[in-house]
Design a protein around this motif. Structure first.
Motif, PDB file in Angstrom:
ATOM      1  N   GLU A  79       5.032 -22.849   4.968  1.00  5.13           N
ATOM      2  CA  GLU A  79       5.424 -23.101   6.355  1.00  5.13           C
ATOM      3  C   GLU A  79       4.216 -23.483   7.208  1.00  5.13           C
ATOM      4  OE1 GLU A  79       7.389 -19.554   7.596  1.00  5.13           O
ATOM      5  OE2 GLU A  79       9.093 -19.878   6.254  1.00  5.13           O
ATOM      6  N   VAL A  80       3.064 -22.879   6.937  1.00  3.20           N
ATOM      7  CA  VAL A  80       1.852 -23.196   7.688  1.00  3.20           C
ATOM      8  C   VAL A  80       1.466 -24.655   7.467  1.00  3.20           C
ATOM      9  CG1 VAL A  80      -0.625 -22.728   7.868  1.00  3.20           C
ATOM     10  CG2 VAL A  80       0.985 -20.826   7.741  1.00  3.20           C
ATOM     11  N   VAL A  81       1.489 -25.098   6.225  1.00  2.00           N
ATOM     12  CA  VAL A  81       1.115 -26.481   5.914  1.00  2.00           C
ATOM     13  C   VAL A  81       2.101 -27.454   6.550  1.00  2.00           C
ATOM     14  CG1 VAL A  81       0.868 -28.161   4.036  1.00  2.00           C
ATOM     15  CG2 VAL A  81      -0.146 -25.886   3.829  1.00  2.00           C
ATOM     16  N   ILE A  82       3.401 -27.168   6.437  1.00  2.00           N
ATOM     17  CA  ILE A  82       4.406 -28.045   7.045  1.00  2.00           C
ATOM     18  C   ILE A  82       4.216 -28.090   8.563  1.00  2.00           C
ATOM     19  CG2 ILE A  82       6.879 -28.281   7.513  1.00  2.00           C
ATOM     20  CD1 ILE A  82       7.353 -27.174   4.647  1.00  2.00           C
ATOM     21  N   SER A  83       3.989 -26.937   9.181  1.00  6.40           N
ATOM     22  CA  SER A  83       3.773 -26.892  10.628  1.00  6.40           C
ATOM     23  C   SER A  83       2.515 -27.642  11.030  1.00  6.40           C
ATOM     24  CB  SER A  83       3.669 -25.442  11.109  1.00  6.40           C
ATOM     25  OG  SER A  83       4.854 -24.748  10.862  1.00  6.40           O
ATOM     26  N   ALA A  84       1.455 -27.481  10.275  1.00  3.26           N
ATOM     27  CA  ALA A  84       0.190 -28.144  10.590  1.00  3.26           C
ATOM     28  C   ALA A  84       0.334 -29.657  10.523  1.00  3.26           C
ATOM     29  CB  ALA A  84      -0.897 -27.661   9.638  1.00  3.26           C
ATOM     30  N   VAL A  85       0.959 -30.145   9.475  1.00  3.46           N
ATOM     31  CA  VAL A  85       1.134 -31.598   9.320  1.00  3.46           C
ATOM     32  C   VAL A  85       2.057 -32.141  10.410  1.00  3.46           C
ATOM     33  CG1 VAL A  85       2.062 -33.390   7.792  1.00  3.46           C
ATOM     34  CG2 VAL A  85       0.601 -31.573   6.866  1.00  3.46           C
ATOM     35  N   ALA A  86       3.147 -31.431  10.695  1.00  2.00           N
ATOM     36  CA  ALA A  86       4.073 -31.885  11.738  1.00  2.00           C
ATOM     37  C   ALA A  86       3.400 -31.881  13.108  1.00  2.00           C
ATOM     38  CB  ALA A  86       5.317 -30.993  11.749  1.00  2.00           C
ATOM     39  N   LEU A  87       2.648 -30.835  13.417  1.00  4.07           N
ATOM     40  CA  LEU A  87       1.965 -30.771  14.708  1.00  4.07           C
ATOM     41  C   LEU A  87       0.898 -31.851  14.826  1.00  4.07           C
ATOM     42  CD1 LEU A  87       1.637 -29.282  17.406  1.00  4.07           C
ATOM     43  CD2 LEU A  87       0.015 -27.768  16.270  1.00  4.07           C
ATOM     44  N   ALA A  88       0.180 -32.120  13.751  1.00  4.22           N
ATOM     45  CA  ALA A  88      -0.842 -33.163  13.774  1.00  4.22           C
ATOM     46  C   ALA A  88      -0.201 -34.536  13.989  1.00  4.22           C
ATOM     47  CB  ALA A  88      -1.648 -33.137  12.481  1.00  4.22           C
ATOM     48  N   ALA A  89       0.895 -34.807  13.291  1.00  2.00           N
ATOM     49  CA  ALA A  89       1.577 -36.094  13.446  1.00  2.00           C
ATOM     50  C   ALA A  89       2.144 -36.243  14.861  1.00  2.00           C
ATOM     51  CB  ALA A  89       2.690 -36.222  12.410  1.00  2.00           C
ATOM     52  N   PHE A  90       2.759 -35.183  15.365  1.00  2.00           N
ATOM     53  CA  PHE A  90       3.314 -35.229  16.719  1.00  2.00           C
ATOM     54  C   PHE A  90       2.214 -35.429  17.758  1.00  2.00           C
ATOM     55  CE2 PHE A  90       4.439 -32.973  20.655  1.00  2.00           C
ATOM     56  CZ  PHE A  90       5.530 -33.737  21.043  1.00  2.00           C
ATOM     57  N   SER A  91       1.097 -34.707  17.607  1.00  2.00           N
ATOM     58  CA  SER A  91      -0.005 -34.816  18.567  1.00  2.00           C
ATOM     59  C   SER A  91      -0.613 -36.213  18.548  1.00  2.00           C
ATOM     60  CB  SER A  91      -1.075 -33.777  18.260  1.00  2.00           C
ATOM     61  OG  SER A  91      -0.562 -32.488  18.414  1.00  2.00           O
ATOM     62  N   ALA A  92      -0.819 -36.765  17.368  1.00  2.00           N
ATOM     63  CA  ALA A  92      -1.368 -38.118  17.276  1.00  2.00           C
ATOM     64  C   ALA A  92      -0.410 -39.131  17.901  1.00  2.00           C
ATOM     65  CB  ALA A  92      -1.653 -38.475  15.821  1.00  2.00           C
ATOM     66  N   SER A  93       0.885 -38.966  17.635  1.00  2.00           N
ATOM     67  CA  SER A  93       1.869 -39.882  18.214  1.00  2.00           C
ATOM     68  C   SER A  93       1.912 -39.779  19.731  1.00  2.00           C
ATOM     69  CB  SER A  93       3.262 -39.588  17.654  1.00  2.00           C
ATOM     70  OG  SER A  93       3.286 -39.759  16.271  1.00  2.00           O
ATOM     71  N   LEU A  94       1.913 -38.562  20.242  1.00  2.00           N
ATOM     72  CA  LEU A  94       2.026 -38.364  21.684  1.00  2.00           C
ATOM     73  C   LEU A  94       0.751 -38.729  22.427  1.00  2.00           C
ATOM     74  CD1 LEU A  94       3.589 -37.313  24.171  1.00  2.00           C
ATOM     75  CD2 LEU A  94       2.677 -35.055  23.637  1.00  2.00           C
TER      76      LEU A  94
ATOM     77  N   VAL B  42      -2.346 -40.024  21.407  1.00  2.00           N
ATOM     78  CA  VAL B  42      -3.107 -41.251  21.149  1.00  2.00           C
ATOM     79  C   VAL B  42      -2.218 -42.485  21.293  1.00  2.00           C
ATOM     80  CG1 VAL B  42      -4.523 -42.476  19.467  1.00  2.00           C
ATOM     81  CG2 VAL B  42      -4.706 -39.995  19.678  1.00  2.00           C
ATOM     82  N   LYS B  43      -1.064 -42.465  20.659  1.00  2.00           N
ATOM     83  CA  LYS B  43      -0.206 -43.661  20.675  1.00  2.00           C
ATOM     84  C   LYS B  43       0.563 -43.794  21.989  1.00  2.00           C
ATOM     85  CE  LYS B  43      -1.328 -44.916  16.555  1.00  2.00           C
ATOM     86  NZ  LYS B  43      -2.258 -46.008  16.371  1.00  2.00           N
ATOM     87  N   ALA B  44       1.315 -42.764  22.386  1.00  2.00           N
ATOM     88  CA  ALA B  44       2.170 -42.882  23.572  1.00  2.00           C
ATOM     89  C   ALA B  44       1.377 -42.829  24.877  1.00  2.00           C
ATOM     90  CB  ALA B  44       3.240 -41.784  23.558  1.00  2.00           C
ATOM     91  N   LEU B  45       0.449 -41.888  24.990  1.00  2.00           N
ATOM     92  CA  LEU B  45      -0.300 -41.731  26.245  1.00  2.00           C
ATOM     93  C   LEU B  45      -1.594 -42.534  26.278  1.00  2.00           C
ATOM     94  CD1 LEU B  45       0.207 -37.914  26.858  1.00  2.00           C
ATOM     95  CD2 LEU B  45       1.400 -39.823  27.948  1.00  2.00           C
ATOM     96  N   GLY B  46      -2.040 -43.009  25.126  1.00  2.00           N
ATOM     97  CA  GLY B  46      -3.233 -43.846  25.078  1.00  2.00           C
ATOM     98  C   GLY B  46      -4.541 -43.120  25.340  1.00  2.00           C
TER      99      GLY B  46
ATOM    100  N   LYS C 170     -15.776 -34.793  15.747  1.00  2.00           N
ATOM    101  CA  LYS C 170     -16.352 -35.017  14.424  1.00  2.00           C
ATOM    102  C   LYS C 170     -15.298 -35.251  13.340  1.00  2.00           C
ATOM    103  CE  LYS C 170     -20.254 -32.070  15.595  1.00  2.00           C
ATOM    104  NZ  LYS C 170     -19.798 -31.700  16.917  1.00  2.00           N
ATOM    105  N   LEU C 171     -14.183 -34.506  13.415  1.00  2.00           N
ATOM    106  CA  LEU C 171     -13.163 -34.586  12.368  1.00  2.00           C
ATOM    107  C   LEU C 171     -11.976 -35.458  12.730  1.00  2.00           C
ATOM    108  CD1 LEU C 171     -13.012 -30.845  11.222  1.00  2.00           C
ATOM    109  CD2 LEU C 171     -14.257 -32.735  10.172  1.00  2.00           C
ATOM    110  N   GLY C 172     -11.792 -35.755  13.988  1.00  2.00           N
ATOM    111  CA  GLY C 172     -10.618 -36.488  14.427  1.00  2.00           C
ATOM    112  C   GLY C 172      -9.474 -35.524  14.727  1.00  2.00           C
ATOM    113  N   LEU C 173      -8.455 -36.031  15.405  1.00  2.00           N
ATOM    114  CA  LEU C 173      -7.353 -35.197  15.879  1.00  2.00           C
ATOM    115  C   LEU C 173      -6.545 -34.581  14.743  1.00  2.00           C
ATOM    116  CD1 LEU C 173      -5.867 -34.253  18.457  1.00  2.00           C
ATOM    117  CD2 LEU C 173      -4.407 -36.256  18.213  1.00  2.00           C
ATOM    118  N   VAL C 174      -6.211 -35.376  13.743  1.00  2.00           N
ATOM    119  CA  VAL C 174      -5.338 -34.893  12.671  1.00  2.00           C
ATOM    120  C   VAL C 174      -5.995 -33.762  11.884  1.00  2.00           C
ATOM    121  CG1 VAL C 174      -4.195 -35.548  10.517  1.00  2.00           C
ATOM    122  CG2 VAL C 174      -4.044 -37.041  12.508  1.00  2.00           C
ATOM    123  N   ALA C 175      -7.203 -33.980  11.389  1.00  2.00           N
ATOM    124  CA  ALA C 175      -7.882 -32.956  10.594  1.00  2.00           C
ATOM    125  C   ALA C 175      -8.182 -31.712  11.421  1.00  2.00           C
ATOM    126  CB  ALA C 175      -9.170 -33.524  10.003  1.00  2.00           C
TER     127      ALA C 175
END
Length: 152
Positions: free
Chosen positions: A119-134, A136-140, A94-99
């Protein structure tokens, strides 16, 4: 009757046996196959039986080796970390991976009062960006990155 001298090991072993029993029960209708022609349930079933063996070994060891006492259980961390996992499983479509990942990290951070929100916000944004990159983008993987558009 033998006395339990390492209750932490006993409870951990009991948890392993219970988890493996749940896994074996959930795998009851999955085709096992043979060693030469393994079915989809072969490896998970073998791993569950290994987990039973490790759990029984730990429970048996707790009767002969002295160990630490059980510590007090804290419900707040348990509730918020499990809540974060449930939130992830219910909202990924419903919300997508990042949210979803940002929300999950924020809920998990509520498990302890020592969380620093910057630190929580920085970690959340970094983890969301890394997860989307890995994922969705890299593994498809076919995961929505953003929430689907609202259709009226």
């Amino acid at each position: 009757m033998k006395r339990i001298t390492a209750p932490t090991d006993f409870v951990a072993g009991l948890f392993f046996v219970a988890t493996a029993a749940l896994g074996l029960w959930l795998l009851r209708d999955v085709r096992l196959g043979t060693s030469m022609r393994m079915g989809p349930g072969y490896l998970p079933t073998v791993l569950c039986w290994l987990l039973v063996a490790v759990g029984l070994w730990m429970m048996g060891k707790s009767l002969f080796v002295n160990g630490p006492r059980l510590e007090r259980w804290y419900l707040r961390p348990l509730a918020f970390v499990l809540g974060a996992l449930v939130l992830f499983s219910l909202s990924i479509d419903k919300l997508g991976l990042v949210a979803t990942i940002v929300a999950m990290v924020v809920v998990a951070a509520l498990a302890t009062p020592e969380s620093r929100w910057k630190e929580v916000v920085i970690s959340a944004v970094a983890l969301a960006a890394f997860s989307a990159s890995l994922f969705v983008k890299a593994l498809g993987l076919p995961l929505p990155i953003w929430p689907p558009a609202l259709v009226f």
